[in-house]
Design an enzyme around this catalytic site. Structure first.
Site, PDB file in Angstrom:
ATOM      1  N   LYS A  73      -1.422  10.418  -6.325  1.00 37.34           N
ATOM      2  CA  LYS A  73      -2.131   9.311  -6.085  1.00 37.34           C
ATOM      3  C   LYS A  73      -3.659   9.691  -6.249  1.00 37.34           C
ATOM      4  O   LYS A  73      -4.372   8.617  -6.482  1.00 37.34           O
ATOM      5  CB  LYS A  73      -2.238   9.300  -4.479  1.00 37.34           C
ATOM      6  CG  LYS A  73      -0.766   8.799  -3.857  1.00 37.34           C
ATOM      7  CD  LYS A  73      -0.662   8.479  -2.578  1.00 37.34           C
ATOM      8  CE  LYS A  73       0.600   7.749  -2.027  1.00 37.34           C
ATOM      9  NZ  LYS A  73       1.795   8.590  -2.255  1.00 37.34           N
ATOM     10  N   LYS A  79      -5.768  11.857   2.782  1.00 34.64           N
ATOM     11  CA  LYS A  79      -4.596  11.529   2.160  1.00 34.64           C
ATOM     12  C   LYS A  79      -4.040  12.359   1.285  1.00 34.64           C
ATOM     13  O   LYS A  79      -4.636  13.010   0.429  1.00 34.64           O
ATOM     14  CB  LYS A  79      -4.585  10.096   1.507  1.00 34.64           C
ATOM     15  CG  LYS A  79      -5.065   8.845   2.418  1.00 34.64           C
ATOM     16  CD  LYS A  79      -5.367   7.696   1.569  1.00 34.64           C
ATOM     17  CE  LYS A  79      -4.225   6.944   1.339  1.00 34.64           C
ATOM     18  NZ  LYS A  79      -4.156   5.640   0.779  1.00 34.64           N
ATOM     19  N   GLU A 117     -10.450   8.997   1.294  1.00 33.17           N
ATOM     20  CA  GLU A 117     -10.863   7.617   0.972  1.00 33.17           C
ATOM     21  C   GLU A 117     -11.406   6.871   2.167  1.00 33.17           C
ATOM     22  O   GLU A 117     -11.244   7.519   3.318  1.00 33.17           O
ATOM     23  CB  GLU A 117      -9.581   6.807   0.660  1.00 33.17           C
ATOM     24  CG  GLU A 117      -9.145   6.888  -0.763  1.00 33.17           C
ATOM     25  CD  GLU A 117      -8.067   5.955  -0.970  1.00 33.17           C
ATOM     26  OE1 GLU A 117      -7.751   5.649  -1.991  1.00 33.17           O
ATOM     27  OE2 GLU A 117      -7.445   5.541  -0.147  1.00 33.17           O
ATOM     28  N   LYS A 118     -12.359   6.109   1.922  1.00 31.06           N
ATOM     29  CA  LYS A 118     -12.895   5.101   2.955  1.00 31.06           C
ATOM     30  C   LYS A 118     -11.808   4.524   3.755  1.00 31.06           C
ATOM     31  O   LYS A 118     -11.035   3.889   3.172  1.00 31.06           O
ATOM     32  CB  LYS A 118     -13.821   4.071   2.554  1.00 31.06           C
ATOM     33  CG  LYS A 118     -14.639   3.330   3.445  1.00 31.06           C
ATOM     34  CD  LYS A 118     -15.681   4.263   4.190  1.00 31.06           C
ATOM     35  CE  LYS A 118     -16.374   3.077   5.263  1.00 31.06           C
ATOM     36  NZ  LYS A 118     -17.423   3.958   6.104  1.00 31.06           N
ATOM     37  N   LYS A 143       5.870   0.051   7.437  1.00 31.94           N
ATOM     38  CA  LYS A 143       6.053  -1.320   7.472  1.00 31.94           C
ATOM     39  C   LYS A 143       7.334  -1.891   8.240  1.00 31.94           C
ATOM     40  O   LYS A 143       8.281  -1.101   8.199  1.00 31.94           O
ATOM     41  CB  LYS A 143       6.436  -1.825   5.885  1.00 31.94           C
ATOM     42  CG  LYS A 143       5.290  -1.506   4.869  1.00 31.94           C
ATOM     43  CD  LYS A 143       5.805  -1.963   3.568  1.00 31.94           C
ATOM     44  CE  LYS A 143       4.922  -1.442   2.560  1.00 31.94           C
ATOM     45  NZ  LYS A 143       5.199  -1.490   1.111  1.00 31.94           N
ATOM     46  N   ARG A 168       9.291   2.511  -7.999  1.00 34.75           N
ATOM     47  CA  ARG A 168      10.926   2.214  -7.609  1.00 34.75           C
ATOM     48  C   ARG A 168      10.845   1.025  -7.216  1.00 34.75           C
ATOM     49  O   ARG A 168      10.213   0.209  -6.907  1.00 34.75           O
ATOM     50  CB  ARG A 168      11.189   3.255  -6.624  1.00 34.75           C
ATOM     51  CG  ARG A 168       9.958   3.436  -5.434  1.00 34.75           C
ATOM     52  CD  ARG A 168      10.766   4.132  -4.302  1.00 34.75           C
ATOM     53  NE  ARG A 168       9.607   4.417  -3.263  1.00 34.75           N
ATOM     54  CZ  ARG A 168       9.388   3.439  -2.460  1.00 34.75           C
ATOM     55  NH1 ARG A 168       9.897   2.171  -2.322  1.00 34.75           N
ATOM     56  NH2 ARG A 168       8.276   3.737  -1.522  1.00 34.75           N
ATOM     57  N   VAL A 207      11.849  -1.531  -0.563  1.00 33.15           N
ATOM     58  CA  VAL A 207      12.619  -2.009   0.489  1.00 33.15           C
ATOM     59  C   VAL A 207      12.766  -3.494   0.626  1.00 33.15           C
ATOM     60  O   VAL A 207      13.567  -4.000   0.819  1.00 33.15           O
ATOM     61  CB  VAL A 207      12.487  -1.073   1.774  1.00 33.15           C
ATOM     62  CG1 VAL A 207      13.202  -1.811   2.977  1.00 33.15           C
ATOM     63  CG2 VAL A 207      12.440   0.190   1.880  1.00 33.15           C
TER      64      VAL A 207
END
Length: 446
Positions: free
Chosen positions: A116, A157, A199-200, A236, A293, A296
């Protein structure tokens, strides 16, 4: 096209791939753990082989077993589905070394976009806006320094993270060292890589992702976007397409699509991929990450575009050129919603057991992607996803009503599942207004 492929996965995604292969005349090889001996995917495939014990590390993550079965069964390609080894560049590299096609991008691209931190740099070089942040952190002390420089709140992260793991929110700079150590340890345990960046934390914001499809000849197309802001702990729960966000104007939407295509082209991307963005009500968006990939939530894109993503994923992996595609011909029509049906209690604890009754809703444009059947076992070793309930209609309002009706019909006895929670989401005023954010679940009942 391939004559035979091995599916290195289980559950509903394995069933989804098998069905696409049957329609294309491609033979399938399933693998299963001892816990999945009577699983639906093992029954539907042309061939099925047990590759190990019930835990994923003993079976679905066992690279040597997967490669051995693929080679001995005569498969020419391996489809990883999602999860497990789907974004494992080393596995893709081993497939290539053994003369097998890994149905996904090259291991080099997976290395690049799966990291990332490196993906942020690549996106920036391609002219895609990125969230303000920093490069890889080297110490807890540096984490505190960067948190002060960027300005809290921030997110620590993991560069190899996924599924919400390896992420920690920091509200005060002095809390950054502990958050860094926690994210590092979690990422090392889950992914074998403890490198982290910062990251912010942008809130309120929308989580919007753009589906792309590229071939080996430099053609890349965007296939609309998905609103994925209904999340709990970065997982999610419900997705819809197109995004109902009022701030996402046609002009901004097209710019987002263009950025996604440009990023994919800049790395020579081949296959299905998803570019994920944060989007603000002020009309700004920032690159978050790329998933290399099948997603879902791919069925809602299939509904609004009329394009079978799994079949095209197979075709481009086999070397088919997207010469009959034109970006202007890809139209988004109607509205689709997907609810993830998870085996969990109202307190979000995992649930396992044997399915004693199953009633699946039906009707025009109602789809339930699942591997459930009466008598099957839901083991405690894997992801809690039981299936995905997907509906499509002409308008968002009609799609919401259709999903409520479908959830009311769904009956799964033998395990707890989250249909009531999904109905609560579909009744939330902010959700109904279409202007909800990634913090919706924190305020669902207010």
């Amino acid at each position: 096209m391939f004559e035979k492929i091995l599916i290195a996965n289980r559950g509903e995604v394995a069933v989804r791939i098998i069905r696409a292969c049957k329609e294309m005349g491609v033979k399938t090889v399933a693998v299963y753990s001892t816990a999945d001996a009577e699983a639906l995917h093992a029954t539907l495939a042309d061939e099925a082989y047990c590759i190990g014990g019930p835990r994923a590390s003993e079976s679905y993550l066992n690279k040597n077993a997967l490669l051995t079965v693929a080679l001995e069964s005569g498969a020419s390609a391996i489809h990883p589905g999602y999860g497990f080894l789907s974004e494992n560049a080393d596995f893709a590299r081993e497939c290539r070394e053994h003369g097998l096609v890994f149905i996904g991008p090259s291991p080099e691209i997976m290395d690049l976009m799966g990291d990332k931190d490196q993906a942020r740099r690549t996106a920036k070089a391609a002219g895609v806006p990125i969230v303000p942040g920093c490069d890889l952190l080297e110490s807890p002390e540096q984490a505190e320094e960067e948190a002060r420089r960027i300005g809290c709140p921030v997110l620590v992260k993991a560069r190899a993270g996924g599924g919400g793991r390896g992420i920690r929110k920091v509200l005060r700079p002095e809390d950054a060292p502990a958050a860094y150590e926690q994210a590092k340890a979690e990422s090392e345990a889950a992914f074998g890589d403890g490198e982290c960046y910062m990251e912010k934390f942008i809130s309120p914001a929308h989580h919007i992702e753009v589906q792309i499809l590229g071939d080996a000849y430099g053609n890349v197309f965007s296939l609309g976007e998905r609103e994925c802001s209904v999340q709990r702990r970065n997982q999610k729960l419900l997705e819809e397409s197109p995004s109902p966000c009022p701030a996402l104007t046609p002009e901004i939407r097209e710019h987002m699509y263009e950025c996604a295509r440009n990023l994919a082209k800049s790395v020579g991307y081949q296959g299905l991929g998803t570019i994920e963005f944060l989007f603000s009500d002020a009309g700004e968006f920032w690159f978050m990450e790329m998933n290399t990939r099948l997603q879902v939530e791919h069925p809602i894109t299939e509904f609004v575009t009329g394009i079978d993503l799994v079949k095209w994923q197979l075709r481009v992996a086999a070397g088919v050129e997207l010469k009959d595609f034109r970006q202007e011909d890809i139209k988004i029509s109607g509205h689709a919603i997907e609810c993830r049906i998870n085996a969990e209690t109202p307190d979000f604890l995992p649930s396992a057991g044997d399915i004693t009754m199953l009633h699946v809703p039906n009707g025009p444009w109602v789809r339930f992607d699942s591997a459930l059947y009466v008598g099957c076992s839901v083991p405690p070793y894997y992801d809690s996803l039981l299936g995905k309930l997907i509906v499509y209609s002409r308008t968002r309002e009609e799609a919401i009503r259709k999903m409520r009706s479908a959830l009311g019909e769904l009956v799964i006895d033998g395990v707890d599942y989250n249909a009531d929670l999904q109905l609560d989401i579909l009744s939330n005023p902010k959700f109904l207004a279409g202007n909800y954010h990634t913090n919706l679940m924190e305020h669902l009942y207010e």
